[in-house]
Design a protein around this motif. Structure first.
Motif, PDB file in Angstrom:
ATOM      1  N   GLN A  17       0.830  -1.205   0.000  1.00 30.76           N
ATOM      2  CA  GLN A  17       0.000   0.000   0.000  1.00 30.76           C
ATOM      3  C   GLN A  17       0.865   1.256   0.000  1.00 30.76           C
ATOM      4  N   GLN A  18       1.963   1.226   0.739  1.00 36.10           N
ATOM      5  CA  GLN A  18       2.864   2.378   0.732  1.00 36.10           C
ATOM      6  C   GLN A  18       3.476   2.574  -0.653  1.00 36.10           C
ATOM      7  N   ALA A  19       3.793   1.493  -1.333  1.00 33.26           N
ATOM      8  CA  ALA A  19       4.334   1.602  -2.692  1.00 33.26           C
ATOM      9  C   ALA A  19       3.291   2.206  -3.626  1.00 33.26           C
ATOM     10  N   GLU A  20       2.035   1.777  -3.491  1.00 29.63           N
ATOM     11  CA  GLU A  20       0.967   2.331  -4.324  1.00 29.63           C
ATOM     12  C   GLU A  20       0.778   3.821  -4.043  1.00 29.63           C
ATOM     13  N   ILE A  21       0.839   4.200  -2.772  1.00 28.82           N
ATOM     14  CA  ILE A  21       0.689   5.615  -2.414  1.00 28.82           C
ATOM     15  C   ILE A  21       1.847   6.430  -2.990  1.00 28.82           C
ATOM     16  N   GLN A  22       3.040   5.864  -2.921  1.00 29.08           N
ATOM     17  CA  GLN A  22       4.210   6.564  -3.472  1.00 29.08           C
ATOM     18  C   GLN A  22       4.065   6.760  -4.980  1.00 29.08           C
ATOM     19  N   VAL A  23       3.572   5.749  -5.674  1.00 33.34           N
ATOM     20  CA  VAL A  23       3.359   5.862  -7.123  1.00 33.34           C
ATOM     21  C   VAL A  23       2.313   6.932  -7.417  1.00 33.34           C
ATOM     22  N   GLU A  24       1.232   6.937  -6.613  1.00 35.14           N
ATOM     23  CA  GLU A  24       0.201   7.955  -6.819  1.00 35.14           C
ATOM     24  C   GLU A  24       0.759   9.354  -6.572  1.00 35.14           C
ATOM     25  N   ARG A  25       1.598   9.501  -5.554  1.00 36.16           N
ATOM     26  CA  ARG A  25       2.205  10.810  -5.280  1.00 36.16           C
ATOM     27  C   ARG A  25       3.094  11.242  -6.453  1.00 36.16           C
ATOM     28  N   GLN A  26       3.874  10.285  -6.964  1.00 31.13           N
ATOM     29  CA  GLN A  26       4.738  10.598  -8.116  1.00 31.13           C
ATOM     30  C   GLN A  26       3.891  11.040  -9.300  1.00 31.13           C
ATOM     31  N   ASP A  27       2.773  10.303  -9.538  1.00 35.35           N
ATOM     32  CA  ASP A  27       1.893  10.661 -10.644  1.00 35.35           C
ATOM     33  C   ASP A  27       1.288  12.040 -10.429  1.00 35.35           C
ATOM     34  N   LEU A  72       2.531  14.503  -8.633  1.00 35.14           N
ATOM     35  CA  LEU A  72       3.577  15.506  -8.817  1.00 35.14           C
ATOM     36  C   LEU A  72       3.843  15.748 -10.297  1.00 35.14           C
ATOM     37  N   HIS A  73       3.871  14.662 -11.072  1.00 29.19           N
ATOM     38  CA  HIS A  73       4.106  14.786 -12.511  1.00 29.19           C
ATOM     39  C   HIS A  73       2.954  15.542 -13.173  1.00 29.19           C
ATOM     40  N   LEU A  74       1.715  15.213 -12.774  1.00 32.83           N
ATOM     41  CA  LEU A  74       0.562  15.910 -13.339  1.00 32.83           C
ATOM     42  C   LEU A  74       0.560  17.380 -12.933  1.00 32.83           C
ATOM     43  N   SER A  75       0.939  17.671 -11.701  1.00 31.95           N
ATOM     44  CA  SER A  75       1.018  19.068 -11.258  1.00 31.95           C
ATOM     45  C   SER A  75       2.076  19.820 -12.058  1.00 31.95           C
ATOM     46  N   PHE A  76       3.199  19.172 -12.283  1.00 32.71           N
ATOM     47  CA  PHE A  76       4.260  19.801 -13.089  1.00 32.71           C
ATOM     48  C   PHE A  76       3.753  20.086 -14.501  1.00 32.71           C
ATOM     49  N   LEU A  77       3.091  19.098 -15.101  1.00 27.80           N
ATOM     50  CA  LEU A  77       2.570  19.300 -16.460  1.00 27.80           C
ATOM     51  C   LEU A  77       1.511  20.393 -16.481  1.00 27.80           C
ATOM     52  N   ASN A  78       0.671  20.425 -15.466  1.00 26.27           N
ATOM     53  CA  ASN A  78      -0.373  21.444 -15.386  1.00 26.27           C
ATOM     54  C   ASN A  78       0.241  22.834 -15.272  1.00 26.27           C
ATOM     55  N   ASN A  79       1.249  22.963 -14.422  1.00 29.87           N
ATOM     56  CA  ASN A  79       1.928  24.253 -14.277  1.00 29.87           C
ATOM     57  C   ASN A  79       2.628  24.660 -15.568  1.00 29.87           C
ATOM     58  N   GLN A  80       3.208  23.692 -16.232  1.00 34.08           N
ATOM     59  CA  GLN A  80       3.877  23.973 -17.497  1.00 34.08           C
ATOM     60  C   GLN A  80       2.864  24.448 -18.545  1.00 34.08           C
ATOM     61  N   LEU A  81       1.706  23.788 -18.585  1.00 29.64           N
ATOM     62  CA  LEU A  81       0.669  24.213 -19.529  1.00 29.64           C
ATOM     63  C   LEU A  81       0.159  25.611 -19.203  1.00 29.64           C
ATOM     64  N   LYS A  82       0.018  25.911 -17.913  1.00 29.60           N
ATOM     65  CA  LYS A  82      -0.428  27.252 -17.526  1.00 29.60           C
ATOM     66  C   LYS A  82       0.582  28.311 -17.956  1.00 29.60           C
ATOM     67  N   SER A  83       1.863  28.026 -17.747  1.00 22.28           N
ATOM     68  CA  SER A  83       2.885  29.003 -18.136  1.00 22.28           C
ATOM     69  C   SER A  83       2.935  29.139 -19.653  1.00 22.28           C
ATOM     70  N   ASP A  84       2.765  28.031 -20.380  1.00 18.22           N
ATOM     71  CA  ASP A  84       2.721  28.102 -21.844  1.00 18.22           C
ATOM     72  C   ASP A  84       1.517  28.904 -22.305  1.00 18.22           C
ATOM     73  N   ARG A  85       0.396  28.683 -21.622  1.00 18.18           N
ATOM     74  CA  ARG A  85      -0.833  29.416 -21.971  1.00 18.18           C
ATOM     75  C   ARG A  85      -0.640  30.914 -21.713  1.00 18.18           C
ATOM     76  N   ALA A  86      -0.012  31.235 -20.584  1.00 18.27           N
ATOM     77  CA  ALA A  86       0.239  32.648 -20.273  1.00 18.27           C
ATOM     78  C   ALA A  86       1.170  33.261 -21.316  1.00 18.27           C
ATOM     79  N   ALA A  87       2.187  32.510 -21.709  1.00 26.44           N
ATOM     80  CA  ALA A  87       3.114  33.010 -22.733  1.00 26.44           C
ATOM     81  C   ALA A  87       2.390  33.207 -24.061  1.00 26.44           C
ATOM     82  N   GLN A  88       1.514  32.292 -24.409  1.00 23.73           N
ATOM     83  CA  GLN A  88       0.757  32.416 -25.657  1.00 23.73           C
ATOM     84  C   GLN A  88      -0.194  33.604 -25.591  1.00 23.73           C
ATOM     85  N   ASP A  89      -0.812  33.826 -24.432  1.00 22.30           N
ATOM     86  CA  ASP A  89      -1.704  34.983 -24.298  1.00 22.30           C
ATOM     87  C   ASP A  89      -0.931  36.283 -24.491  1.00 22.30           C
TER      88      ASP A  89
END
Length: 91
Positions: free
Chosen positions: A54-64, A66-83
């Motif tokens: 269960q701890q391994a599954e939680i760690q994988v979910e946290r990694q996912d 974090l990765h999704l948050s990074f991608l979301n932030n990157q998309l927001k910054s790209d969107r701001a740059a495009q605007d």
């Protein structure tokens, strides 16, 4: 054989029998305790494995996440740059 000798012989036999019964009871109680301890140990091992998985599954979910948050932030910054680019072009 006199009565006293007969009584002593009977007492010795009973003492040996009681001693043997005591030993048998002791062994059975010891085996019972060993069985209980073994069952608890196995249960602890199984719970440990479950907790680890269960701890391994939680760690994988946290990694996912974090990765999704990074991608979301990157998309927001790209969107701001495009605007900004669109505003500059439309002026």
């Amino acid at each position: 054989m006199t009565n006293q000798e007969f009584i002593k012989m009977i007492e010795k036999m009973h003492k040996v029998e009681n001693n043997a019964k005591w030993k048998v009871h002791s062994v059975l109680i010891g085996v019972g305790f060993a069985g209980i301890i073994y069952a608890l140990w196995i249960s602890g091992q199984n719970k440990s494995k479950i907790i680890s998985s269960q701890q391994a599954e939680i760690q994988v979910e946290r990694q996912d996440n974090l990765h999704l948050s990074f991608l979301n932030n990157q998309l927001k910054s790209d969107r701001a740059a495009q605007d900004i680019i669109i505003e500059n072009i439309s002026r």
